[in-house]
Design a protein around this motif. Structure first.
Motif, mmCIF file in Angstrom:
data_model
loop_
_atom_site.group_PDB
_atom_site.id
_atom_site.type_symbol
_atom_site.label_atom_id
_atom_site.label_comp_id
_atom_site.label_asym_id
_atom_site.label_seq_id
_atom_site.Cartn_x
_atom_site.Cartn_y
_atom_site.Cartn_z
ATOM 1 N N THR A 1 0.830 -1.210 0.000
ATOM 2 C CA THR A 1 0.000 0.000 0.000
ATOM 3 C C THR A 1 0.861 1.255 0.000
ATOM 4 O O THR A 1 0.593 2.215 -0.729
ATOM 5 C CB THR A 1 -0.924 -0.003 1.230
ATOM 6 O OG1 THR A 1 -1.698 -1.202 1.242
ATOM 7 C CG2 THR A 1 -1.844 1.193 1.220
ATOM 8 N N PHE A 2 1.912 1.246 0.837
ATOM 9 C CA PHE A 2 2.788 2.417 0.941
ATOM 10 C C PHE A 2 3.495 2.672 -0.387
ATOM 11 O O PHE A 2 3.594 3.823 -0.837
ATOM 12 C CB PHE A 2 3.808 2.192 2.053
ATOM 13 C CG PHE A 2 4.615 3.410 2.395
ATOM 14 C CD1 PHE A 2 4.073 4.418 3.167
ATOM 15 C CD2 PHE A 2 5.916 3.554 1.940
ATOM 16 C CE1 PHE A 2 4.805 5.552 3.493
ATOM 17 C CE2 PHE A 2 6.657 4.674 2.253
ATOM 18 C CZ PHE A 2 6.110 5.680 3.036
ATOM 19 N N LYS B 1 1.142 4.279 -2.938
ATOM 20 C CA LYS B 1 0.965 5.711 -2.679
ATOM 21 C C LYS B 1 2.183 6.511 -3.124
ATOM 22 O O LYS B 1 2.060 7.583 -3.727
ATOM 23 C CB LYS B 1 0.698 5.948 -1.187
ATOM 24 C CG LYS B 1 -0.652 5.432 -0.695
ATOM 25 C CD LYS B 1 -0.817 5.711 0.788
ATOM 26 C CE LYS B 1 -2.152 5.199 1.298
ATOM 27 N NZ LYS B 1 -2.317 5.423 2.760
ATOM 28 N N GLU C 1 2.671 12.026 3.825
ATOM 29 C CA GLU C 1 2.552 10.565 3.897
ATOM 30 C C GLU C 1 3.597 9.985 4.847
ATOM 31 O O GLU C 1 3.305 9.095 5.656
ATOM 32 C CB GLU C 1 2.710 9.952 2.500
ATOM 33 C CG GLU C 1 2.350 8.477 2.408
ATOM 34 C CD GLU C 1 0.898 8.198 2.714
ATOM 35 O OE1 GLU C 1 0.622 7.178 3.372
ATOM 36 O OE2 GLU C 1 0.037 9.007 2.303
ATOM 37 N N SER D 1 2.684 8.064 8.378
ATOM 38 C CA SER D 1 3.113 6.680 8.550
ATOM 39 C C SER D 1 4.075 6.542 9.728
ATOM 40 O O SER D 1 3.961 5.606 10.531
ATOM 41 C CB SER D 1 3.781 6.169 7.265
ATOM 42 O OG SER D 1 2.874 6.181 6.187
#
Length: 530
Positions: A95-96, A99, A119, A123
């Motif tokens: 997912t990271f 992005k 982001e 995180s």
């Protein structure tokens, strides 16, 4: 007992001396690792420590996906958290990465820059908030903490990427050894050693140590941003624990900087030169070793490549795969090569896959890199892969994706042993051109062979260095004599701001006094007018 003959007595005496010389004091080591690829490094180190007779206890969470609950070379203490740490979820990195790729495709715009740091901020805060709960669960479990005290450990070995172990070591009053490259604020040197931003690249800023004025300005900006993230986003989670369990007089950052020894996973064959400290031991490439024979099936495939050789591709353990539109372009480029390709790929099968390419879920990366048929390594730039490539002298085509991978590939590229491609801009044409350049330009292989010779030319293997210094701290119950206490100084004392102000004030006072004296003498000597 009968009389011993001279030769027999000498043989027994020699055997006894050898046994005594090889005897190692068995100690007890408490380990706080970080999951994922970091565990691969830590696990290798504790295997070797266990083989020397030490008793190893590993603290893990119930959600760990790499760190097993039981193993022959360690026992574990498993702690259940209210919420699993994000990096212990395999899907987190997928997912990271998705992005980050979306942000990078926006280009070098202000919006992209702000989105990137937002982001990262979100995180980082979430990961360290989750990790800090490990400290809460341990400190609130009085039975567990008493059992750790009763165990009478000699040292705490930890990866300070998630530094809860620092607090536990302080509570148990034990010396600390860091198995480290990354720490809460980025690259660990910035915490333990002087780091002039004029020639030391900051984490997240992919430049060499020869910077232009603009690059130096941006390097300072990155340093300020990283420091801000660390002090106001990451550290508060641990500072709350420190104040809760140790009181307001204890400073978390001082605990972090107060490690007795730093086992730095770095080698200046790879890193740019920079200041260091006496309690830093360099163990870059300690996981590297000579290659072992391949399986018969894989050996047959590699040998079938003939004079053209083999290209390897792997994106490491954390990233399962790239988007299909990117992998299909890479596959189309591979299909045009005369070389055979071994590609570690998990996920949807790429389109345009050629007959010369085999996809595998796992591959013996070190053994393949050491095979004479392997001509190039297409890699994401993870530290383990970089050092294995250096060790075996295989040039790299780098596709950096996350974190420090951009700086890693840049360092090897600056030494002429790698070429970097932007994953968001990959087409079959530019990827084919890049891999052909690495394969056919002999300078890439020659430069990597030179780095390999430099890397191997050392008095002892870096794994032996790591074991020696860990045991050194155990034997002496710490290494305070190697540790600078400068981290306890206030910033104005550290940078001598108070001294400079005092000297300027003194100089101003002297100049003022001299001026007053001169004016007084001038008035006395001035002739009176009628």
């Amino acid at each position: 007992m009968g009389n011993l003959s001279g030769p027999r007595f000498l043989l027994l005496a020699l055997t006894f001396c050898l046994m005594v010389a090889s005897c190692v004091h068995a100690g007890k080591i408490l380990v706080f690792p970080v999951d994922g690829s970091h565990w691969v490094n830590m696990n290798l180190l504790i295997r070797n420590l266990h083989s020397r007779g030490h008793e190893v206890t590993v603290v893990r969470t119930a959600s760990s996906w790499y760190i097993q609950d039981s193993a022959a070379h360690y026992r574990s203490v498993t702690v259940t958290l209210p919420e699993a740490i994000a990096i212990e979820d395999k899907d987190f990195f997928i997912t990271f990465l998705t992005k980050m790729l979306e942000i990078r495709r926006q280009g070098a715009s202000l919006i992209g820059f702000v989105n990137f740091y937002w982001e990262i901020l979100d995180s980082l805060s979430r990961i360290h908030q989750q990790a800090s709960m490990l400290g809460v669960e341990m400190f609130e479990n009085h039975t567990l903490m008493q059992s750790l005290r009763d165990a009478d450990f000699d040292v705490v070995l930890l990866d300070p990427g998630l530094p809860v172990g620092v607090l536990v070591a302080h509570e148990l009053k034990l010396p600390m050894v860091f198995n480290v490259r990354w720490i809460t604020s980025g690259e660990a040197h910035f915490v333990v050693a002087p780091s002039p931003t004029s020639y030391v690249p900051v984490s997240g800023h992919a430049v060499t140590d020869k910077m232009t004025f603009v690059q130096r300005a941006m390097n300072l900006v990155h340093y300020i941003l990283n420091s801000w993230l660390d002090r106001f986003v990451v550290c508060p989670h641990y500072e709350r624990l420190v104040h809760r369990y140790f009181g307001p007089d204890v400073n978390f950052y001082h605990l972090l900087q107060g490690a007795d020894l730093w086992l730095m996973r770095a080698d200046f064959v790879f890193e740019f030169p920079r200041p260091t400290m006496p309690n830093v031991a360099y163990i870059g490439g300690f996981q590297c070793k000579p290659s072992e024979p391949l399986s018969s099936e894989l050996e047959e495939f590699v040998r079938s490549s003939g004079e053209h050789g083999v290209v390897l591709m792997s994106l490491g353990t954390l990233v399962q795969g790239l988007p299909t539109d990117i992998t299909s372009e890479i596959a189309a480029a591979f299909a045009q090569l005369p070389q055979k390709v071994v590609w570690r790929h998990v996920g949807q099968r790429p389109r345009n896959l050629g007959n010369n390419t085999v996809l595998v879920d796992w591959m013996p990366q070190n053994d393949l890199l050491g095979h004479p048929q392997v001509k190039a390594f297409v890699a994401h730039g993870g530290t383990n892969g970089i050092y294995e490539s250096i060790y075996h002298g295989v040039p790299i085509l780098g596709i950096p994706l996350l974190f420090d991978q951009f700086e890693n590939v840049l360092r090897i590229q600056a030494r002429g042993a790698a070429k970097m491609v932007d994953v968001t801009q990959v087409t079959r044409q530019n990827f084919l051109k890049a891999i052909q350049e690495v394969l056919h330009n002999p300078s890439y292989r020659d430069n990597m062979k030179r780095l390999s010779a430099l890397h191997r030319d050392r008095p002892q293997h870096p794994l032996d260095t790591a074991v020696f210094w860990t045991e050194y701290v155990m034997r002496h119950r710490g290494a305070a004599h190697l540790r600078s206490e400068s981290y306890r100084m206030s910033w104005f004392s550290f940078y001598s701001v108070d001294v400079v102000c005092f000297l300027l004030a003194s100089a101003a006072a002297v100049v003022g006094l001299i001026s007053v004296l001169c004016c007084g003498l001038w008035r006395k000597r001035k002739p009176k007018q009628d």
